[in-house]
Design a protein around this motif. Structure first.
Motif, PDB file in Angstrom:
ATOM      1  N   ASP A  85      11.492   7.907  -2.635  1.00  0.00           N
ATOM      2  CA  ASP A  85      12.289   7.033  -1.777  1.00  0.00           C
ATOM      3  C   ASP A  85      12.321   5.636  -2.373  1.00  0.00           C
ATOM      4  O   ASP A  85      11.265   5.050  -2.680  1.00  0.00           O
ATOM      5  CB  ASP A  85      11.698   6.969  -0.369  1.00  0.00           C
ATOM      6  N   ILE A  86      13.510   5.098  -2.539  1.00  0.00           N
ATOM      7  CA  ILE A  86      13.703   3.710  -2.948  1.00  0.00           C
ATOM      8  C   ILE A  86      14.626   3.078  -1.921  1.00  0.00           C
ATOM      9  O   ILE A  86      15.831   3.329  -1.904  1.00  0.00           O
ATOM     10  CB  ILE A  86      14.306   3.604  -4.361  1.00  0.00           C
ATOM     11  N   GLY A  87      14.035   2.279  -1.041  1.00  0.00           N
ATOM     12  CA  GLY A  87      14.813   1.738   0.069  1.00  0.00           C
ATOM     13  C   GLY A  87      15.159   2.847   1.051  1.00  0.00           C
ATOM     14  O   GLY A  87      14.287   3.529   1.580  1.00  0.00           O
ATOM     15  N   THR A  88      16.423   3.036   1.268  1.00  0.00           N
ATOM     16  CA  THR A  88      16.885   4.101   2.168  1.00  0.00           C
ATOM     17  C   THR A  88      17.460   5.284   1.407  1.00  0.00           C
ATOM     18  O   THR A  88      18.064   6.164   2.017  1.00  0.00           O
ATOM     19  CB  THR A  88      17.955   3.539   3.116  1.00  0.00           C
ATOM     20  N   GLU A  89      17.286   5.317   0.089  1.00  0.00           N
ATOM     21  CA  GLU A  89      17.866   6.373  -0.734  1.00  0.00           C
ATOM     22  C   GLU A  89      16.769   7.218  -1.371  1.00  0.00           C
ATOM     23  O   GLU A  89      15.629   6.773  -1.555  1.00  0.00           O
ATOM     24  CB  GLU A  89      18.749   5.778  -1.839  1.00  0.00           C
ATOM     25  N   HIS A  90      17.154   8.441  -1.715  1.00  0.00           N
ATOM     26  CA  HIS A  90      16.299   9.323  -2.504  1.00  0.00           C
ATOM     27  C   HIS A  90      16.834   9.317  -3.935  1.00  0.00           C
ATOM     28  O   HIS A  90      17.999   9.646  -4.176  1.00  0.00           O
ATOM     29  CB  HIS A  90      16.324  10.750  -1.945  1.00  0.00           C
ATOM     30  N   ARG A  91      15.976   8.970  -4.872  1.00  0.00           N
ATOM     31  CA  ARG A  91      16.374   8.899  -6.271  1.00  0.00           C
ATOM     32  C   ARG A  91      15.397   9.685  -7.122  1.00  0.00           C
ATOM     33  O   ARG A  91      14.200   9.728  -6.843  1.00  0.00           O
ATOM     34  CB  ARG A  91      16.429   7.447  -6.754  1.00  0.00           C
ATOM     35  N   THR A  92      15.932  10.279  -8.181  1.00  0.00           N
ATOM     36  CA  THR A  92      15.094  11.036  -9.089  1.00  0.00           C
ATOM     37  C   THR A  92      14.367  10.110 -10.044  1.00  0.00           C
ATOM     38  O   THR A  92      14.776   8.958 -10.261  1.00  0.00           O
ATOM     39  CB  THR A  92      15.955  12.032  -9.887  1.00  0.00           C
ATOM     40  N   LEU A  96       0.824  -1.213   0.000  1.00  0.00           N
ATOM     41  CA  LEU A  96       0.000   0.000   0.000  1.00  0.00           C
ATOM     42  C   LEU A  96       0.857   1.262   0.000  1.00  0.00           C
ATOM     43  O   LEU A  96       0.435   2.293  -0.521  1.00  0.00           O
ATOM     44  CB  LEU A  96      -0.937  -0.008   1.208  1.00  0.00           C
ATOM     45  N   THR A  97       2.039   1.196   0.570  1.00  0.00           N
ATOM     46  CA  THR A  97       2.933   2.356   0.546  1.00  0.00           C
ATOM     47  C   THR A  97       3.360   2.674  -0.879  1.00  0.00           C
ATOM     48  O   THR A  97       3.377   3.838  -1.299  1.00  0.00           O
ATOM     49  CB  THR A  97       4.163   2.101   1.424  1.00  0.00           C
ATOM     50  N   TYR A  98       3.699   1.647  -1.636  1.00  0.00           N
ATOM     51  CA  TYR A  98       4.083   1.849  -3.031  1.00  0.00           C
ATOM     52  C   TYR A  98       2.902   2.324  -3.865  1.00  0.00           C
ATOM     53  O   TYR A  98       3.053   3.199  -4.724  1.00  0.00           O
ATOM     54  CB  TYR A  98       4.643   0.545  -3.596  1.00  0.00           C
ATOM     55  N   GLU A  99       1.722   1.777  -3.638  1.00  0.00           N
ATOM     56  CA  GLU A  99       0.542   2.194  -4.395  1.00  0.00           C
ATOM     57  C   GLU A  99       0.209   3.657  -4.143  1.00  0.00           C
ATOM     58  O   GLU A  99      -0.163   4.394  -5.067  1.00  0.00           O
ATOM     59  CB  GLU A  99      -0.646   1.303  -4.033  1.00  0.00           C
ATOM     60  N   GLU A 100       0.330   4.091  -2.886  1.00  0.00           N
ATOM     61  CA  GLU A 100       0.055   5.501  -2.583  1.00  0.00           C
ATOM     62  C   GLU A 100       1.085   6.411  -3.223  1.00  0.00           C
ATOM     63  O   GLU A 100       0.752   7.474  -3.749  1.00  0.00           O
ATOM     64  CB  GLU A 100       0.032   5.692  -1.058  1.00  0.00           C
ATOM     65  N   SER A 101       2.356   6.001  -3.193  1.00  0.00           N
ATOM     66  CA  SER A 101       3.407   6.806  -3.809  1.00  0.00           C
ATOM     67  C   SER A 101       3.214   6.899  -5.323  1.00  0.00           C
ATOM     68  O   SER A 101       3.355   7.974  -5.913  1.00  0.00           O
ATOM     69  CB  SER A 101       4.780   6.212  -3.482  1.00  0.00           C
ATOM     70  N   GLU A 102       2.883   5.782  -5.945  1.00  0.00           N
ATOM     71  CA  GLU A 102       2.682   5.789  -7.393  1.00  0.00           C
ATOM     72  C   GLU A 102       1.484   6.646  -7.772  1.00  0.00           C
ATOM     73  O   GLU A 102       1.527   7.411  -8.753  1.00  0.00           O
ATOM     74  CB  GLU A 102       2.489   4.369  -7.897  1.00  0.00           C
TER      75      GLU A 102
END
Length: 334
Positions: free
Chosen positions: A246-253, A135-141
């Motif tokens: 956020d992807i894991g513990t990193e911030h990625r563009t 659900l975290t990924y679905e909300e982010s997407e």
């Protein structure tokens, strides 16, 4: 050897290329034994010109935009409802213990027992099939698909320019006559190698402020991330890009491919039928129709803003022509 010729001009181009390839071996002016067989190329420049084909291609693109523009508000409303529903579902799941049914789901979802899952992720399990959903990924997407579609709709910028927006791109200008503060969005040079300043509407300002608040959660500042320029094949300096996650513990563009998949997934199951048919037919250009016609009408007071935009921004290099290196501007963080 078989050739696939779609238009007569293609045959002319191939003949002209063959003539030009054999031309370097012929002296000019022709002398000696080759002189009787040397003639000018029978194909003129007008016969191999692609100007008319480019105009027809542009007309077809404009027609597709005109056909889909009336249902663009429906698309914006659909992705907005999808974003709100995903946020409400995530909030309800976070308050639910593992194994219990999630409220307001009619018993379709329950909190998943995932002992090996990361602590910042919230999982749910479908009661009918047992399939787990992040659900975290679905909300982010859902959130980033909504913001990308809204920014493209309200500004008309290109996908490359969208991914290059930073926190420093949000600027303001004070009108010298009235003292009114006008919010502006600074767009980095892209296809036209020219910098632009766009007027920020109240609706666009709300979207941008929502993005900034989301990225500021935790440290209070927007994280600096590096991005890779696929056209210039260089890594850009760390910047507070607005489209990052956020992807894991990193911030990625967001990469161009990730943005394209984000939009296609949003349209595949939730967009209007006309948009979905377009995406299935041309999946690699699923976001091309999101470039609306420029609808902004300039008032008298906006002329001052446009005049100020041509004066440049302090500390930011200006374009130097077609060969201007865009990395110089990105490195300045403007």
């Amino acid at each position: 050897m078989s050739l696939s010729i779609t238009e007569p001009s293609d045959l002319f181009v191939r003949a002209a290329v063959l003539r030009l390839r054999s031309a370097p071996g012929v002296p000019c002016p022709p002398t000696g034994r080759w002189a009787p067989w040397v003639v000018p190329c029978p194909i003129s420049d007008e016969e191999i010109s692609k100007a008319k084909d480019r105009k027809h291609h542009k007309a077809r693109m404009d027609q597709r935009t005109r056909e889909r523009l009336p249902v663009l508000p429906v698309l914006a409303d659909t992705v907005d409802r999808r974003r709100r529903a995903a946020a409400e579902l995530l909030a309800a799941a976070e308050q639910t213990r593992p194994g219990d049914l999630i409220p307001d789901t009619a018993g379709a979802l329950r909190g998943a027992v995932a002992p090996k899952a990361a602590g910042h992720l919230t999982w749910a399990e479908e009661t009918s099939t047992g399939r787990r959903r992040n659900l975290t990924y679905e909300e982010s997407e859902a959130f980033w698909a909504f913001t990308a579609i809204e920014v493209l709709r309200l500004t008309g910028i290109r996908n490359e320019e969208l991914l290059e927006l930073t926190h420093n791109s949000i600027t303001e200008y004070r009108l010298p006559s009235t003292g009114e503060v006008v919010p502006l969005l600074q767009v980095a040079p892209s296809k036209t190698d020219s910098e632009r300043l766009l007027l920020v509407s109240p609706e666009l300002a709300d979207i941008l402020s929502t993005m900034v608040r989301r990225l500021r959660v935790g440290s209070g500042a927007i994280p600096l991330v590096t991005s890779y320029d696929v056209h210039e094949r260089v890594w850009n300096s760390p910047m507070p890009l607005l489209f990052q996650r956020d992807i894991g513990t990193e911030h990625r563009t967001f990469t161009p491919t990730a943005l394209r998949k984000l939009l296609i997934n949003a349209l595949a199951g939730h967009g209007p039928d006309r948009f979905r048919r377009h995406c299935r037919r041309r999946g690699t250009r699923g976001s091309g129709f999101l470039r609306p016609l420029h609808r902004a009408s300039r008032g008298d007071w906006l002329d001052e803003v446009v005049h100020a935009a041509t004066a440049g921004t302090a500390g930011c290099p200006r374009p130097r022509g077609p060969g201007w290196d865009r990395s110089a501007r990105r490195a300045s963080g403007c």
